[in-house]
Motif scaffolding. Structure first.
Motif, PDB file in Angstrom:
ATOM      1  N   LEU A 162      37.859 -10.078 -28.389  1.00 56.40           N
ATOM      2  CA  LEU A 162      39.034 -10.358 -27.577  1.00 56.40           C
ATOM      3  C   LEU A 162      38.746 -11.577 -26.693  1.00 56.40           C
ATOM      4  O   LEU A 162      37.582 -11.894 -26.433  1.00 56.40           O
ATOM      5  CB  LEU A 162      39.384  -9.152 -26.694  1.00 56.40           C
ATOM      6  N   PRO A 163      39.778 -12.268 -26.243  1.00 54.59           N
ATOM      7  CA  PRO A 163      39.561 -13.434 -25.375  1.00 54.59           C
ATOM      8  C   PRO A 163      38.730 -13.073 -24.149  1.00 54.59           C
ATOM      9  O   PRO A 163      38.868 -11.985 -23.575  1.00 54.59           O
ATOM     10  CB  PRO A 163      40.981 -13.845 -24.995  1.00 54.59           C
ATOM     11  N   GLY A 164      37.875 -14.003 -23.771  1.00 47.61           N
ATOM     12  CA  GLY A 164      37.079 -13.828 -22.561  1.00 47.61           C
ATOM     13  C   GLY A 164      35.755 -13.130 -22.759  1.00 47.61           C
ATOM     14  O   GLY A 164      35.073 -12.812 -21.781  1.00 47.61           O
ATOM     15  N   MET A 165      35.368 -12.863 -24.024  1.00 48.53           N
ATOM     16  CA  MET A 165      34.103 -12.178 -24.271  1.00 48.53           C
ATOM     17  C   MET A 165      32.947 -12.952 -23.658  1.00 48.53           C
ATOM     18  O   MET A 165      32.914 -14.189 -23.685  1.00 48.53           O
ATOM     19  CB  MET A 165      33.860 -11.990 -25.768  1.00 48.53           C
ATOM     20  N   VAL A 166      31.989 -12.200 -23.099  1.00 48.64           N
ATOM     21  CA  VAL A 166      30.800 -12.800 -22.499  1.00 48.64           C
ATOM     22  C   VAL A 166      29.569 -12.074 -23.025  1.00 48.64           C
ATOM     23  O   VAL A 166      29.670 -11.001 -23.635  1.00 48.64           O
ATOM     24  CB  VAL A 166      30.844 -12.723 -20.956  1.00 48.64           C
ATOM     25  N   THR A 167      28.415 -12.663 -22.781  1.00 43.32           N
ATOM     26  CA  THR A 167      27.144 -12.051 -23.161  1.00 43.32           C
ATOM     27  C   THR A 167      26.391 -11.664 -21.900  1.00 43.32           C
ATOM     28  O   THR A 167      26.272 -12.473 -20.967  1.00 43.32           O
ATOM     29  CB  THR A 167      26.296 -13.028 -23.998  1.00 43.32           C
ATOM     30  N   ILE A 168      25.919 -10.420 -21.863  1.00 48.84           N
ATOM     31  CA  ILE A 168      25.114  -9.971 -20.733  1.00 48.84           C
ATOM     32  C   ILE A 168      23.783  -9.459 -21.257  1.00 48.84           C
ATOM     33  O   ILE A 168      23.647  -9.116 -22.436  1.00 48.84           O
ATOM     34  CB  ILE A 168      25.824  -8.871 -19.907  1.00 48.84           C
ATOM     35  N   GLU A 169      22.801  -9.428 -20.395  1.00 49.72           N
ATOM     36  CA  GLU A 169      21.463  -8.957 -20.743  1.00 49.72           C
ATOM     37  C   GLU A 169      21.152  -7.698 -19.944  1.00 49.72           C
ATOM     38  O   GLU A 169      21.460  -7.621 -18.750  1.00 49.72           O
ATOM     39  CB  GLU A 169      20.416 -10.036 -20.424  1.00 49.72           C
TER      40      GLU A 169
END
Length: 281
Positions: A162-169
């Protein structure tokens, strides 16, 4: 000879489902008798799953089958810690329909939706719950991030973007029996789930990222639209809710707000015809 074996196999599977729990990998009747009281069903009753599997075959799309099967389980009570096994005790394969936590609810419904007949249910559930379907404590998908990754790798699900996906750790230490594990997680901001709900489907699996530093996700359930699970209406979460002690439909916006959810992961189950894992099920 083959026909007699198939009939016997069908009777065995239905009998195990009727008893409310299936114990394999060295379990069987002895495990059913000796398992902890909290892991045994409290009463024997006619099973729902075989009938739900049979009737859901009328729906060609897996999202429709998930909607129908999960609707048939609304109201089922919540119960945690129903799986049997630990680093020091043998893992027992458990399947029951009389009580669920959030993960076992999703696993059970998904396995039933993937099954063309009741006999397919147990091997499907094993593939979903365990890495390569191998029933051991260490092969069980304890962290939901690994549950997602493995059920994408085996072809049963795919990631929804979906729009706005981010990657986190995240480095997780919740399960002290394991070494710390570092996860790189692609996640969707909660507001994007609401703003772009038209890109979701009935039966999508939503995982909710926890704010705890030592854990990846705190809950999971199915995306549904409308009270009957069939129409594009209100965005709902169908889940085994610990707070309500049963399987319920709840407005997604309310759940996200009440639990201060920042990030969500969404998977879309794949029809067996589209999955490369069907040969294993």
């Amino acid at each position: 000879m083959t026909g007699r074996f198939d009939m016997a196999h069908r009777r065995d599977v239905l009998r195990l489902l009727f008893n409310g729990a299936v114990f394999a990998a060295g379990g069987g009747a002895a495990a059913l008798a000796s398992g902890p009281a909290w892991a045994r069903p409290t009463a024997v009753r006619p099973p729902k799953l075989p009938g739900l599997i049979e009737t859901s075959r009328a729906f060609p799309d897996i999202s429709e089958r998930i909607a129908a099967i999960s609707q048939g389980l609304l109201g089922t009570r919540y119960r945690g810690h129903t799986l049997i096994g630990s680093p020091k005790t043998s893992e027992e394969f458990v399947s029951r329909e009389d009580a669920f936590d959030c993960v076992t609810f999703c696993e059970t419904v998904l396995a039933a939706a993937l099954s063309a007949r009741p006999e397919d249910f147990v091997p499907a559930l094993r593939m979903i719950r365990y890495h390569d379907g191998i029933v051991t404590y260490y092969a069980r998908n304890h962290y939901f991030h690994e549950w997602c990754a493995r059920n994408i790798a085996n072809g049963l699900c795919r990631e929804v973007e979906l729009p706005g996906m981010v990657t986190i750790e995240k480095t997780v230490t919740w399960h002290r029996e394991f070494e710390p594990r570092h996860f790189t997680m692609r996640v969707i901001p909660a507001n994007s789930v609401l703003d772009h709900h038209a890109m979701l489907k009935n039966g999508d699996i939503a995982g909710f990222v926890t704010r705890r530093a030592s854990l990846d996700y705190f809950h999971t359930g199915f995306v549904m639209f409308g009270r009957n699970g069939k129409s594009k209406g209100e965005l709902l979460l169908r889940h085994a809710a610990e707070s309500r002690r049963r399987v319920i439909d709840e407005p997604m916006a309310r759940f996200l707000r009440a639990n201060r959810v920042r990030y969500v992961t969404v998977l879309r189950p794949r029809d067996p015809a589209a999955s490369t894992a069907t040969s294993k099920i």
